[in-house]
Write an enzyme that holds these catalytic residues in place. Sequence first.
Site, short mmCIF file in Angstrom:
data_model
loop_
_atom_site.label_atom_id
_atom_site.label_comp_id
_atom_site.label_asym_id
_atom_site.label_seq_id
_atom_site.Cartn_x
_atom_site.Cartn_y
_atom_site.Cartn_z
N GLN A 193 0.90 -1.09 0.09
CA GLN A 193 -0.01 0.23 0.15
C GLN A 193 0.87 1.16 -0.13
O GLN A 193 1.86 1.34 0.43
CB GLN A 193 -0.99 -0.01 1.23
CG GLN A 193 -2.12 0.64 1.09
CD GLN A 193 -3.34 0.31 2.03
OE1 GLN A 193 -3.38 -0.84 2.19
NE2 GLN A 193 -3.89 1.32 2.80
N SER A 217 4.04 -6.36 2.79
CA SER A 217 2.61 -6.61 3.50
C SER A 217 1.90 -6.89 2.62
O SER A 217 1.79 -8.17 2.17
CB SER A 217 2.43 -4.92 3.77
OG SER A 217 1.30 -4.75 4.45
N LEU A 218 0.86 -6.25 1.96
CA LEU A 218 -0.19 -6.68 0.98
C LEU A 218 0.45 -7.40 -0.27
O LEU A 218 -0.18 -8.40 -0.84
CB LEU A 218 -0.89 -5.41 0.38
CG LEU A 218 -1.44 -5.92 -0.96
CD1 LEU A 218 -2.84 -6.35 -1.02
CD2 LEU A 218 -1.79 -4.25 -1.79
N ARG A 220 -9.52 -8.30 3.79
CA ARG A 220 -8.30 -7.80 4.69
C ARG A 220 -8.31 -6.24 4.77
O ARG A 220 -8.29 -5.72 5.85
CB ARG A 220 -7.03 -8.31 3.89
CG ARG A 220 -5.65 -7.91 4.92
CD ARG A 220 -4.34 -8.13 4.08
NE ARG A 220 -3.11 -8.14 4.73
CZ ARG A 220 -2.28 -6.98 4.40
NH1 ARG A 220 -2.81 -6.14 3.68
NH2 ARG A 220 -1.12 -6.92 5.26
N HIS A 226 0.23 -3.19 11.21
CA HIS A 226 1.42 -4.00 11.51
C HIS A 226 1.64 -3.72 12.91
O HIS A 226 2.75 -3.61 13.25
CB HIS A 226 2.50 -3.86 10.75
CG HIS A 226 2.19 -4.53 9.22
ND1 HIS A 226 1.85 -5.68 8.81
CD2 HIS A 226 1.93 -3.80 8.08
CE1 HIS A 226 1.65 -5.79 7.54
NE2 HIS A 226 2.00 -4.66 7.01
N GLN A 261 1.42 -11.56 9.97
CA GLN A 261 1.76 -10.62 9.38
C GLN A 261 0.93 -9.25 9.74
O GLN A 261 1.54 -8.12 9.86
CB GLN A 261 1.80 -10.70 7.63
CG GLN A 261 2.27 -9.48 6.85
CD GLN A 261 1.35 -9.21 5.85
OE1 GLN A 261 0.28 -8.52 5.95
NE2 GLN A 261 2.03 -9.88 4.76
#
Length: 311
Positions: free
Chosen positions: A11, A91-92, A116, A201, A250
């Site tokens: 992102q 991440s994503l 998500r 996170h 994560q």
Amino acid sequence: MVKTAFLFPGQGSQFVGMGQNFFEADPGCRALFEEANDILGDNLTELCFQGPEEKLKLTENTQPALLTHSIIALKRLRDHGIESVLTAGHSLGEFSALVCAGSLRFGDAVHLVRQRGRFMQEAVPVGVGAMAAIIGLSAEQVQQLCRNASSEESIVQPANLNSPEQIVIAGHKASVEAVSEQARDQGAKKVVILPVSAPFHCQLMEPAAVRLQAEMEKIDFKELDIPVVTNADARLNTSGGQARESLVRQVCSPVRWTETMQVIVDQGIEAIVEVGSGKVLSGLMKRFNKDIRCYQVGDEESLAKTVAELK
């Protein structure tokens, strides 16, 4: 063939117009966009190409948009015979990496990242949390500042360990602001409060992790064709079950990107390709290791250049 790893962005890399060049150039890319539209029940294609930017920046839209752009860019690389021996995503981007590795179907990944995004946004009311990037202090210094500023009522934690000198923190707004001020006092080169809608996170995302795990139990994660370096552990993984478990952990764990880059270096990778939107990951790798050739593929022009170099 050059020993290559594919890296998938997270992102923050989205932009209006993303994927349009591929869509116009290739029927297979159009089909992937149409599949995403059908799964989401939204016109993701129109949102990616025309915006508005504010709607594209909503987490529940950003995540499927970035994943779709990455996977159509991956398709175009593979159309030209370019493959990776391992992969990772920030991440994503770890969802995109698992599609690349053959563990997740594209359609399942689109569904999961939409959920998500919603779960992460709903975990913390807007305005309660914050994130900030700290540049110029070590991970140890930032970790200590976070410990000092955290209490039972207000927490702050390292969220993205992006490079030896770039750490992103996340948590309750007051604690994030306190650490930001102390980081400046300790000589940080730069501290930037990030324009995000939730503190990703960190422990505040626990409700999202619980909901995402329930959603992911419905999805088949196959064994991986190539290893993925996981965000939560910065380790090579080829197990479908571990891939699912790593994605859940994560959500509340820091993205260990500095260690991920070291794993890639240790595997003897000669070139990395950032697949999809932006140049953040290729930029981090250029600064981390000057021996690895870095490319980015987000449209037909960058694709042609990268294919010519790698072949």
